[in-house]
Design a protein around this motif. Sequence first.
Motif, short mmCIF file in Angstrom:
data_model
loop_
_atom_site.label_atom_id
_atom_site.label_comp_id
_atom_site.label_asym_id
_atom_site.label_seq_id
_atom_site.Cartn_x
_atom_site.Cartn_y
_atom_site.Cartn_z
N THR A 1 0.71 -1.29 -0.05
CA THR A 1 -0.09 -0.24 -0.01
C THR A 1 0.80 1.15 0.08
O THR A 1 2.15 1.13 0.36
N MET A 2 0.36 2.14 -0.52
CA MET A 2 1.09 3.76 -0.52
C MET A 2 1.27 3.96 1.00
O MET A 2 2.36 4.66 1.23
N GLN A 3 0.52 3.68 2.09
CA GLN A 3 0.77 4.11 3.34
C GLN A 3 2.05 3.42 3.67
O GLN A 3 2.86 4.07 4.21
N GLY A 4 2.21 2.17 3.58
CA GLY A 4 3.52 1.48 4.00
C GLY A 4 4.55 2.08 3.14
O GLY A 4 5.88 2.31 3.79
N MET A 5 4.51 2.23 1.91
CA MET A 5 5.45 2.84 1.10
C MET A 5 6.00 4.19 1.62
O MET A 5 7.39 4.48 1.73
N ASN A 6 5.06 5.00 1.86
CA ASN A 6 5.45 6.32 2.29
C ASN A 6 6.05 6.09 3.57
O ASN A 6 7.03 6.91 3.85
N ALA A 7 5.69 5.40 4.66
CA ALA A 7 6.30 5.24 5.63
C ALA A 7 7.79 4.70 5.83
O ALA A 7 8.50 5.09 6.43
N ALA A 8 8.05 3.74 4.41
CA ALA A 8 9.27 3.25 4.41
C ALA A 8 10.19 4.42 4.03
O ALA A 8 11.42 4.37 4.27
N ILE A 9 9.80 5.20 3.18
CA ILE A 9 10.70 6.24 2.39
C ILE A 9 10.75 7.24 3.65
O ILE A 9 12.10 7.84 3.86
N ASP A 10 9.84 7.65 4.65
CA ASP A 10 10.08 8.54 5.57
C ASP A 10 11.00 7.99 6.66
O ASP A 10 11.69 8.70 7.27
#
Length: 280
Positions: A65-74
């Motif tokens: 999900t984009m939620q997990g993707m964005n958290a990983a990027i952060d």
Amino acid sequence: MLSPYLRAVGGDVPVTPYLRADGGDVPVALNIAGHAAPAPVDTLLANRPFYVAHRLGGTEYPEHTMQGMNAAIDAGFTAFEFSTYRTRDGVFIGSHDWTTKRTTGQYHEIWDTDWSTIQTLEQQAGPIIRLEDAVAAMPEGSVLVLDHKATSATSTHHEGNRRSEAELFDLLDTLFDNPAERVIWKLFSSSDSDQRAADRGYKTMCMLYPSEVADADLTRWDILGMEYNASQEIWDTLLAAGKPTIAHIIVNSGQAATGLSRGAHGLMSSVPSVVAPVRK
């Protein structure tokens, strides 16, 4: 091409270098090639440890999900593992399973369902995403670790699965300027897709299990994955192959410490807030 100058009072003066030779001095041009930056894949693997966000942080967040993707990027990740299947009409989506039942509650066989239906399904943290969506969100110079589920687990001569793989390779050519520098092809020891990936210039990552090591040809793959808590003997066998190694699947700091103590060079982390790169 370099243009040489002589530093002088009042301003630099252009000069022409000559090569002394029989018959007279010969002017020469200076042509010194610049040093190309290392490929992102090589930069990633040179880190100790290096980190990959498993299923885009798929234990802490709903997977793919984009939620997990964005958290990983952060959290500082520069490598993102993405499992994919192709829909009936040729869209590659983020999914570890060949059906949508586990993550959406609704049963659809992905290979036999069009994207127009798949995109209406809701996971816990939003819709199913396409490979293109994940790639568009990747920071510049980051790496995609790609698991084509239809051919990554076992050797297959199934026409549809092989066609899906070929279409995925073609898609990567459109998503990256030089996909071999940005993509690692992930598979398991029973798959034969590593040779087809290598033929296109990709580095391959094989996720192994302890019972497979004795009979495995460790020279086949560029990166070797192993369960973080496998015996030291197993880890020593992998390390003796002289390849980068990665411990899987890491969900807490204790597991990370165990994998690193065994000799792992990298960590396949599924909880970005706990096991993540240290920001400088």
